[in-house]
Scaffold this motif. Structure first.
Motif, PDB file in Angstrom:
ATOM      1  N   PHE A  12       0.859  -1.179   0.000  1.00 27.51           N
ATOM      2  CA  PHE A  12       0.000   0.000   0.000  1.00 27.51           C
ATOM      3  C   PHE A  12       0.896   1.230   0.000  1.00 27.51           C
ATOM      4  CE2 PHE A  12      -2.712  -3.288   1.696  1.00 27.51           C
ATOM      5  CZ  PHE A  12      -3.907  -3.048   1.040  1.00 27.51           C
ATOM      6  N   TRP A  13       0.685   2.094  -0.977  1.00 31.65           N
ATOM      7  CA  TRP A  13       1.542   3.253  -1.156  1.00 31.65           C
ATOM      8  C   TRP A  13       0.738   4.437  -1.660  1.00 31.65           C
ATOM      9  CZ3 TRP A  13       3.269   5.713  -5.780  1.00 31.65           C
ATOM     10  CH2 TRP A  13       2.634   5.259  -6.929  1.00 31.65           C
ATOM     11  N   SER A  14       1.405   5.578  -1.752  1.00 32.67           N
ATOM     12  CA  SER A  14       0.808   6.786  -2.308  1.00 32.67           C
ATOM     13  C   SER A  14       1.927   7.617  -2.909  1.00 32.67           C
ATOM     14  CB  SER A  14       0.102   7.588  -1.214  1.00 32.67           C
ATOM     15  OG  SER A  14      -0.267   8.869  -1.700  1.00 32.67           O
ATOM     16  N   GLU A  15       1.627   8.271  -4.008  1.00 30.23           N
ATOM     17  CA  GLU A  15       2.602   9.158  -4.656  1.00 30.23           C
ATOM     18  C   GLU A  15       3.023  10.271  -3.702  1.00 30.23           C
ATOM     19  OE1 GLU A  15       5.215  10.288  -7.422  1.00 30.23           O
ATOM     20  OE2 GLU A  15       3.860   8.602  -7.756  1.00 30.23           O
ATOM     21  N   ARG A  16       2.152  10.627  -2.797  1.00 34.35           N
ATOM     22  CA  ARG A  16       2.425  11.709  -1.840  1.00 34.35           C
ATOM     23  C   ARG A  16       3.347  11.283  -0.700  1.00 34.35           C
ATOM     24  NH1 ARG A  16      -3.733  13.911  -1.152  1.00 34.35           N
ATOM     25  NH2 ARG A  16      -4.046  14.443  -3.338  1.00 34.35           N
ATOM     26  N   SER A  17       3.592   9.995  -0.553  1.00 34.75           N
ATOM     27  CA  SER A  17       4.387   9.490   0.567  1.00 34.75           C
ATOM     28  C   SER A  17       5.837   9.267   0.139  1.00 34.75           C
ATOM     29  CB  SER A  17       3.795   8.177   1.080  1.00 34.75           C
ATOM     30  OG  SER A  17       4.671   7.563   1.990  1.00 34.75           O
ATOM     31  N   MET A  23      10.534   3.014  -1.020  1.00 36.38           N
ATOM     32  CA  MET A  23      10.452   1.544  -0.924  1.00 36.38           C
ATOM     33  C   MET A  23      10.117   0.876  -2.248  1.00 36.38           C
ATOM     34  SD  MET A  23       8.677   0.831   2.774  1.00 36.38           S
ATOM     35  CE  MET A  23       8.408  -0.891   2.385  1.00 36.38           C
ATOM     36  N   GLU A  24       9.707   1.651  -3.250  1.00 38.91           N
ATOM     37  CA  GLU A  24       9.287   1.065  -4.531  1.00 38.91           C
ATOM     38  C   GLU A  24      10.357   0.192  -5.172  1.00 38.91           C
ATOM     39  OE1 GLU A  24       6.247   3.151  -7.173  1.00 38.91           O
ATOM     40  OE2 GLU A  24       7.463   4.769  -6.321  1.00 38.91           O
ATOM     41  N   SER A  25      11.603   0.668  -5.212  1.00 43.08           N
ATOM     42  CA  SER A  25      12.656  -0.121  -5.856  1.00 43.08           C
ATOM     43  C   SER A  25      12.949  -1.391  -5.059  1.00 43.08           C
ATOM     44  CB  SER A  25      13.927   0.707  -6.054  1.00 43.08           C
ATOM     45  OG  SER A  25      14.432   1.132  -4.812  1.00 43.08           O
ATOM     46  N   LEU A  26      12.859  -1.311  -3.744  1.00 47.01           N
ATOM     47  CA  LEU A  26      13.055  -2.491  -2.903  1.00 47.01           C
ATOM     48  C   LEU A  26      11.979  -3.538  -3.180  1.00 47.01           C
ATOM     49  CD1 LEU A  26      14.211  -4.126  -0.558  1.00 47.01           C
ATOM     50  CD2 LEU A  26      12.955  -2.632   0.994  1.00 47.01           C
ATOM     51  N   VAL A  60       0.824   4.953   5.067  1.00 48.15           N
ATOM     52  CA  VAL A  60       1.639   4.362   4.012  1.00 48.15           C
ATOM     53  C   VAL A  60       3.085   4.728   4.267  1.00 48.15           C
ATOM     54  CG1 VAL A  60      -0.114   4.213   2.213  1.00 48.15           C
ATOM     55  CG2 VAL A  60       1.152   6.318   2.487  1.00 48.15           C
ATOM     56  N   PRO A  61       3.971   3.849   3.911  1.00 48.43           N
ATOM     57  CA  PRO A  61       3.741   2.544   3.299  1.00 48.43           C
ATOM     58  C   PRO A  61       3.287   1.505   4.324  1.00 48.43           C
ATOM     59  CG  PRO A  61       6.081   2.871   3.660  1.00 48.43           C
ATOM     60  CD  PRO A  61       5.403   4.148   4.071  1.00 48.43           C
ATOM     61  N   ILE A  75       3.566  -5.170   7.945  1.00 51.07           N
ATOM     62  CA  ILE A  75       4.532  -4.190   8.420  1.00 51.07           C
ATOM     63  C   ILE A  75       3.932  -2.828   8.109  1.00 51.07           C
ATOM     64  CG2 ILE A  75       6.828  -3.202   8.159  1.00 51.07           C
ATOM     65  CD1 ILE A  75       7.833  -5.956   7.287  1.00 51.07           C
ATOM     66  N   ASP A  76       3.727  -2.036   9.145  1.00 55.48           N
ATOM     67  CA  ASP A  76       3.221  -0.675   8.979  1.00 55.48           C
ATOM     68  C   ASP A  76       4.401   0.286   9.020  1.00 55.48           C
ATOM     69  OD1 ASP A  76       0.293  -1.171   9.027  1.00 55.48           O
ATOM     70  OD2 ASP A  76       0.747  -1.951  11.018  1.00 55.48           O
ATOM     71  N   GLY A  77       4.478   1.165   8.027  1.00 53.93           N
ATOM     72  CA  GLY A  77       5.576   2.122   7.976  1.00 53.93           C
ATOM     73  C   GLY A  77       6.728   1.626   7.135  1.00 53.93           C
ATOM     74  N   ARG A  78       7.695   2.515   6.966  1.00 54.44           N
ATOM     75  CA  ARG A  78       8.865   2.190   6.145  1.00 54.44           C
ATOM     76  C   ARG A  78       9.656   1.053   6.780  1.00 54.44           C
ATOM     77  NH1 ARG A  78      13.326   6.502   3.941  1.00 54.44           N
ATOM     78  NH2 ARG A  78      14.394   5.048   2.586  1.00 54.44           N
TER      79      ARG A  78
END
Length: 97
Positions: A12-17, A23-26, A60-61, A75-78
């Motif tokens: 779960f993500w957002s462009e604003r976060s 974390m996207e590349s991970l 998010v994330p 897992i909540d958060g980065r």
């Protein structure tokens, strides 16, 4: 179409976060590395708020691991790569056994 035998990791993500964007590349790396044992799905909470609500995502994330149509871990958060891999290994190793 998704293979229901494989666990599903929902990101779960957002462009604003900023943390979610970092974390996207991970998550892309993990999706490639574990492609035979795991499905990875991205859900933008701005575009699909009903899905985020159903999984009780408050920030998010957030990563939610689903096996057999049940949430088994989250897992909540980065999170760091070792933390995510540790969570996955507990469940993927059990699935392989």
């Amino acid at each position: 179409m998704r293979d229901d035998a494989k666990p599903l990791l929902v990101f779960f993500w957002s462009e604003r976060s900023g943390p979610a964007r970092h974390m996207e590349s991970l998550l892309a790396y993990l999706a490639r590395k574990e492609r035979t044992r795991l499905c990875v799905m991205r859900v933008d909470i701005q575009e699909q708020p009903e899905v985020a609500e159903r999984f009780r995502v408050a920030a998010v994330p957030t990563l939610v691991l689903v096996k057999g149509k049940r949430v088994v871990d989250r897992i909540d958060g980065r999170a760091s790569a070792p933390r995510i891999e540790n969570m996955l290994e507990r469940h993927l190793a059990a699935a392989a056994a």
